[in-house]
Design a protein around this motif. Structure first.
Motif, PDB file in Angstrom:
ATOM      1  N   GLU A   1      47.010  23.386  36.772  1.00 46.55           N
ATOM      2  CA  GLU A   1      47.353  23.510  38.200  1.00 46.55           C
ATOM      3  C   GLU A   1      46.929  24.835  38.841  1.00 46.55           C
ATOM      4  O   GLU A   1      46.763  24.910  40.053  1.00 46.55           O
ATOM      5  CB  GLU A   1      48.863  23.331  38.374  1.00 46.55           C
ATOM      6  CG  GLU A   1      49.292  21.904  38.100  1.00 46.55           C
ATOM      7  CD  GLU A   1      50.800  21.688  38.211  1.00 46.55           C
ATOM      8  OE1 GLU A   1      51.244  20.554  37.986  1.00 46.55           O
ATOM      9  OE2 GLU A   1      51.533  22.659  38.500  1.00 46.55           O
ATOM     10  N   LEU A   2      46.805  25.875  38.038  1.00 45.24           N
ATOM     11  CA  LEU A   2      46.469  27.175  38.655  1.00 45.24           C
ATOM     12  C   LEU A   2      44.980  27.230  38.990  1.00 45.24           C
ATOM     13  O   LEU A   2      44.169  26.566  38.331  1.00 45.24           O
ATOM     14  CB  LEU A   2      46.843  28.316  37.692  1.00 45.24           C
ATOM     15  CG  LEU A   2      48.349  28.542  37.557  1.00 45.24           C
ATOM     16  CD1 LEU A   2      48.651  29.536  36.445  1.00 45.24           C
ATOM     17  CD2 LEU A   2      48.959  29.035  38.874  1.00 45.24           C
ATOM     18  N   PRO A   3      44.608  28.029  39.997  1.00 51.03           N
ATOM     19  CA  PRO A   3      43.185  28.089  40.367  1.00 51.03           C
ATOM     20  C   PRO A   3      42.332  28.557  39.183  1.00 51.03           C
ATOM     21  O   PRO A   3      42.682  29.523  38.493  1.00 51.03           O
ATOM     22  CB  PRO A   3      43.150  29.123  41.492  1.00 51.03           C
ATOM     23  CG  PRO A   3      44.552  29.214  41.999  1.00 51.03           C
ATOM     24  CD  PRO A   3      45.453  28.861  40.862  1.00 51.03           C
ATOM     25  N   TYR A   4      41.227  27.853  39.008  1.00 48.57           N
ATOM     26  CA  TYR A   4      40.319  28.140  37.890  1.00 48.57           C
ATOM     27  C   TYR A   4      39.909  29.616  37.890  1.00 48.57           C
ATOM     28  O   TYR A   4      39.868  30.279  36.861  1.00 48.57           O
ATOM     29  CB  TYR A   4      39.093  27.221  38.018  1.00 48.57           C
ATOM     30  CG  TYR A   4      38.045  27.438  36.956  1.00 48.57           C
ATOM     31  CD1 TYR A   4      38.217  26.898  35.689  1.00 48.57           C
ATOM     32  CD2 TYR A   4      36.905  28.190  37.231  1.00 48.57           C
ATOM     33  CE1 TYR A   4      37.264  27.108  34.700  1.00 48.57           C
ATOM     34  CE2 TYR A   4      35.953  28.407  36.245  1.00 48.57           C
ATOM     35  CZ  TYR A   4      36.141  27.863  34.990  1.00 48.57           C
ATOM     36  OH  TYR A   4      35.201  28.080  34.024  1.00 48.57           O
ATOM     37  N   GLU A   5      39.640  30.151  39.097  1.00 49.76           N
ATOM     38  CA  GLU A   5      39.165  31.546  39.197  1.00 49.76           C
ATOM     39  C   GLU A   5      40.237  32.515  38.693  1.00 49.76           C
ATOM     40  O   GLU A   5      39.922  33.517  38.069  1.00 49.76           O
ATOM     41  CB  GLU A   5      38.809  31.914  40.651  1.00 49.76           C
ATOM     42  CG  GLU A   5      37.603  31.198  41.214  1.00 49.76           C
ATOM     43  CD  GLU A   5      37.859  29.715  41.474  1.00 49.76           C
ATOM     44  OE1 GLU A   5      39.040  29.335  41.676  1.00 49.76           O
ATOM     45  OE2 GLU A   5      36.901  28.927  41.440  1.00 49.76           O
ATOM     46  N   SER A   6      41.497  32.211  38.976  1.00 50.21           N
ATOM     47  CA  SER A   6      42.574  33.094  38.510  1.00 50.21           C
ATOM     48  C   SER A   6      42.717  33.003  36.990  1.00 50.21           C
ATOM     49  O   SER A   6      42.935  34.005  36.307  1.00 50.21           O
ATOM     50  CB  SER A   6      43.910  32.711  39.162  1.00 50.21           C
ATOM     51  OG  SER A   6      43.823  32.856  40.552  1.00 50.21           O
ATOM     52  N   LEU A   7      42.590  31.775  36.486  1.00 55.06           N
ATOM     53  CA  LEU A   7      42.754  31.590  35.034  1.00 55.06           C
ATOM     54  C   LEU A   7      41.635  32.260  34.246  1.00 55.06           C
ATOM     55  O   LEU A   7      41.849  32.732  33.125  1.00 55.06           O
ATOM     56  CB  LEU A   7      42.766  30.092  34.703  1.00 55.06           C
ATOM     57  CG  LEU A   7      44.050  29.342  35.061  1.00 55.06           C
ATOM     58  CD1 LEU A   7      43.816  27.837  35.069  1.00 55.06           C
ATOM     59  CD2 LEU A   7      45.164  29.697  34.068  1.00 55.06           C
ATOM     60  N   THR A   8      40.452  32.296  34.829  1.00 59.86           N
ATOM     61  CA  THR A   8      39.294  32.746  34.038  1.00 59.86           C
ATOM     62  C   THR A   8      38.765  34.120  34.450  1.00 59.86           C
ATOM     63  O   THR A   8      37.779  34.579  33.890  1.00 59.86           O
ATOM     64  CB  THR A   8      38.135  31.723  34.163  1.00 59.86           C
ATOM     65  OG1 THR A   8      37.830  31.570  35.550  1.00 59.86           O
ATOM     66  CG2 THR A   8      38.514  30.381  33.568  1.00 59.86           C
ATOM     67  N   GLU A   9      39.424  34.747  35.411  1.00 57.84           N
ATOM     68  CA  GLU A   9      38.960  36.087  35.809  1.00 57.84           C
ATOM     69  C   GLU A   9      38.924  36.990  34.572  1.00 57.84           C
ATOM     70  O   GLU A   9      39.907  37.065  33.825  1.00 57.84           O
ATOM     71  CB  GLU A   9      39.912  36.678  36.854  1.00 57.84           C
ATOM     72  CG  GLU A   9      39.348  37.939  37.479  1.00 57.84           C
ATOM     73  CD  GLU A   9      40.380  38.637  38.359  1.00 57.84           C
ATOM     74  OE1 GLU A   9      40.268  38.535  39.581  1.00 57.84           O
ATOM     75  OE2 GLU A   9      41.290  39.278  37.788  1.00 57.84           O
ATOM     76  N   PRO A  10      37.814  37.691  34.340  1.00 55.90           N
ATOM     77  CA  PRO A  10      37.724  38.482  33.105  1.00 55.90           C
ATOM     78  C   PRO A  10      38.584  39.744  33.150  1.00 55.90           C
ATOM     79  O   PRO A  10      39.171  40.069  34.187  1.00 55.90           O
ATOM     80  CB  PRO A  10      36.238  38.859  33.039  1.00 55.90           C
ATOM     81  CG  PRO A  10      35.730  38.736  34.433  1.00 55.90           C
ATOM     82  CD  PRO A  10      36.595  37.749  35.149  1.00 55.90           C
ATOM     83  N   ALA A  11      38.602  40.435  32.026  1.00 53.27           N
ATOM     84  CA  ALA A  11      39.345  41.701  31.940  1.00 53.27           C
ATOM     85  C   ALA A  11      38.853  42.667  33.009  1.00 53.27           C
ATOM     86  O   ALA A  11      37.677  42.644  33.388  1.00 53.27           O
ATOM     87  CB  ALA A  11      39.143  42.311  30.553  1.00 53.27           C
ATOM     88  N   ASP A  12      39.756  43.513  33.502  1.00 54.02           N
ATOM     89  CA  ASP A  12      39.369  44.536  34.483  1.00 54.02           C
ATOM     90  C   ASP A  12      38.363  45.504  33.856  1.00 54.02           C
ATOM     91  O   ASP A  12      38.335  45.686  32.633  1.00 54.02           O
ATOM     92  CB  ASP A  12      40.589  45.372  34.894  1.00 54.02           C
ATOM     93  CG  ASP A  12      41.583  44.556  35.717  1.00 54.02           C
ATOM     94  OD1 ASP A  12      41.235  43.440  36.147  1.00 54.02           O
ATOM     95  OD2 ASP A  12      42.712  45.049  35.906  1.00 54.02           O
ATOM     96  N   ASP A  13      37.596  46.150  34.729  1.00 53.00           N
ATOM     97  CA  ASP A  13      36.744  47.246  34.250  1.00 53.00           C
ATOM     98  C   ASP A  13      37.583  48.520  34.184  1.00 53.00           C
ATOM     99  O   ASP A  13      38.342  48.799  35.121  1.00 53.00           O
ATOM    100  CB  ASP A  13      35.586  47.495  35.227  1.00 53.00           C
ATOM    101  CG  ASP A  13      34.578  46.366  35.151  1.00 53.00           C
ATOM    102  OD1 ASP A  13      34.407  45.814  34.041  1.00 53.00           O
ATOM    103  OD2 ASP A  13      33.991  46.026  36.192  1.00 53.00           O
ATOM    104  N   PRO A  14      37.427  49.299  33.127  1.00 56.88           N
ATOM    105  CA  PRO A  14      38.175  50.565  33.103  1.00 56.88           C
ATOM    106  C   PRO A  14      37.579  51.543  34.107  1.00 56.88           C
ATOM    107  O   PRO A  14      36.402  51.401  34.470  1.00 56.88           O
ATOM    108  CB  PRO A  14      37.967  51.075  31.670  1.00 56.88           C
ATOM    109  CG  PRO A  14      36.744  50.406  31.193  1.00 56.88           C
ATOM    110  CD  PRO A  14      36.611  49.108  31.943  1.00 56.88           C
TER     111      PRO A  14
END
Ligand SMILES: Cc1cc2nc3c(=O)[nH]c(=O)nc-3n(C[C@H](O)[C@H](O)[C@H](O)COP(=O)(O)O)c2cc1C
Length: 361
Positions: free
Chosen positions: A330-343
């Motif tokens: 149910e959650l937006p695909y983009e939210s589920l798959t957003e990669p790790a943040d850049d340091p």
């Protein structure tokens, strides 16, 4: 912990937080960062000496590197508690000298111990006599009328004689009368300058700073002046900020001897990992709400965050794994798959002719 290898602590940690940093939260955050140093909630020395130790002290291997925080005021009991906890492979034993809650004050422990530095030194000695692990102290910059920098220096000067391996300093004083613990984490002004000055005046001491640090970029600033940074509420409310932590520590050469890396590169994988964990604990009789309550901040700031929080709050069935599976759909695909943040990028050392002049006075 391999006794042949000297353990060197990573320079970033998640704070001890009662009712928050329990083993389920620690397992969850390990999906996001493999290397950030973790602390248990405070466990009272009396509970360790007289209570169910396996229940109080057991943890999953993946939670390492991990420090046990104890709270107490009795010198012998502190030694006994540390001896009793010795078989558990914690990397460090930390003494709570910072908590201002009424319950803790009634028992003469936590922040009110700052009024008794000699006593804290005796406690550290008793703890060190009963463990081969580093013993450390977490405290405030002051308490009540002992609120001047000189009072902080006196506390540290006395306690350091007992040989603690680190001082973690919450950069606010604690007011023991009239403020709730929550207010004591927000109302007394932050005085980072006192902690920096402590490091300058005691360059040989390992000093960790704590208090309202909410991003790795902020942590980076503090790390120019002190040895380590501890993050509390932001690690609980916005855990994904730690998705860049392993790289952050590596880039700066401050991961210590920790080579662990996070197991999950996006939130969907964190959820998959937690589904297996929930199932394991459900079979052992633990209702899922005790675990998923720690995951509410996973989507903070992203589309779907509200739906996620609502679905994991309120009355929940004992088996929460199906709810998490549903969230994956149910959650937006983009939210589920957003990669790790850049340091934050590592700032190149300045050339001498570019260096900011040292402040005068
Ligand atoms: C819910 C909660 C529980 C806490 N429990 C403990 C504790 O058990 N031991 C301790 O030393 N500090 C405890 N603290 C204080 C934190 O470790 C930390 O010093 C404080 O929150 C300031 O850091 P922050 O501004 O990054 O949150 C607690 C804080 C919170 C929010």
């Amino acid at each position: 912990m391999n006794p042949d290898i000297t353990f060197i602590r990573p320079a970033l940690s998640v704070a001890p937080m009662m009712d928050c940093s329990d083993r389920h939260y620690r397992y969850f955050i390990r999906g996001i960062t493999g290397c950030t140093y973790l602390y248990t909630e405070m466990v009272s020395t009396a509970a360790i000496v007289h209570g169910d130790r396996r229940w109080l002290l057991d943890f999953d291997r993946c939670e390492a590197p991990l420090a046990l925080q104890i709270g107490g005021s009795d010198i012998d009991e502190a030694g006994e508690a540390v001896a009793a906890a010795e078989p558990w492979p914690y990397d460090e034993i930390n003494l709570n000298v910072g908590c201002p809650s009424d319950r803790v004050q009634e028992r003469g422990l936590g922040a009110c111990l700052m009024l008794r530095p000699e006593h804290v030194a005796r406690m550290v000695e008793a703890m060190r006599a009963n463990t081969a692990k580093p013993v450390t102290v977490k405290h405030r910059i002051g308490v009540d009328e002992l609120d001047r920098y000189e009072d902080l220096v006196r506390f540290v000067s006395v306690v350091r004689e007992a040989g603690p391996a680190r001082f973690t300093v919450h950069a606010r004083i604690a007011w023991l009368e009239g403020l709730s613990p929550k207010e004591n984490r927000n109302i007394p002004p932050l005085r980072y300058g006192d902690v920096y000055r402590l490091k300058r005046d005691f360059p040989e001491l390992d000093i960790e700073i704590n208090g309202h640090i909410t991003s790795l970029a902020d942590a980076d600033e503090h790390l120019r002046r002190v040895n380590a940074v501890m993050i509390g509420r932001a690690a609980y409310d916005t855990p994904w900020i730690f998705s860049a932590a392993d790289q952050f520590l590596d880039d700066r050469g401050i991961a210590g001897s920790c080579g662990a890396r996070a197991m999950c590169n996006c939130r969907a994988v964190v959820i998959e990992r937690m589904i297996s964990y929930l199932q394991r604990w459900y079979r052992a009789g633990t209702p899922g709400r005790k675990i998923v309550r720690h995951m509410l901040g996973l989507f903070a700031g992203l589309p779907g965050a509200r739906h996620w929080r609502r679905s994991l709050s309120g009355r929940l069935p004992d088996d929460c794994a199906p709810i998490l599976r549903r969230m994956l759909e149910e959650l937006p695909y983009e939210s589920l798959t957003e990669p790790a943040d850049d340091p934050p990028p590592v700032e190149a050392p300045k050339r001498a002719d570019e260096a900011t002049p040292a402040p005068q006075g």
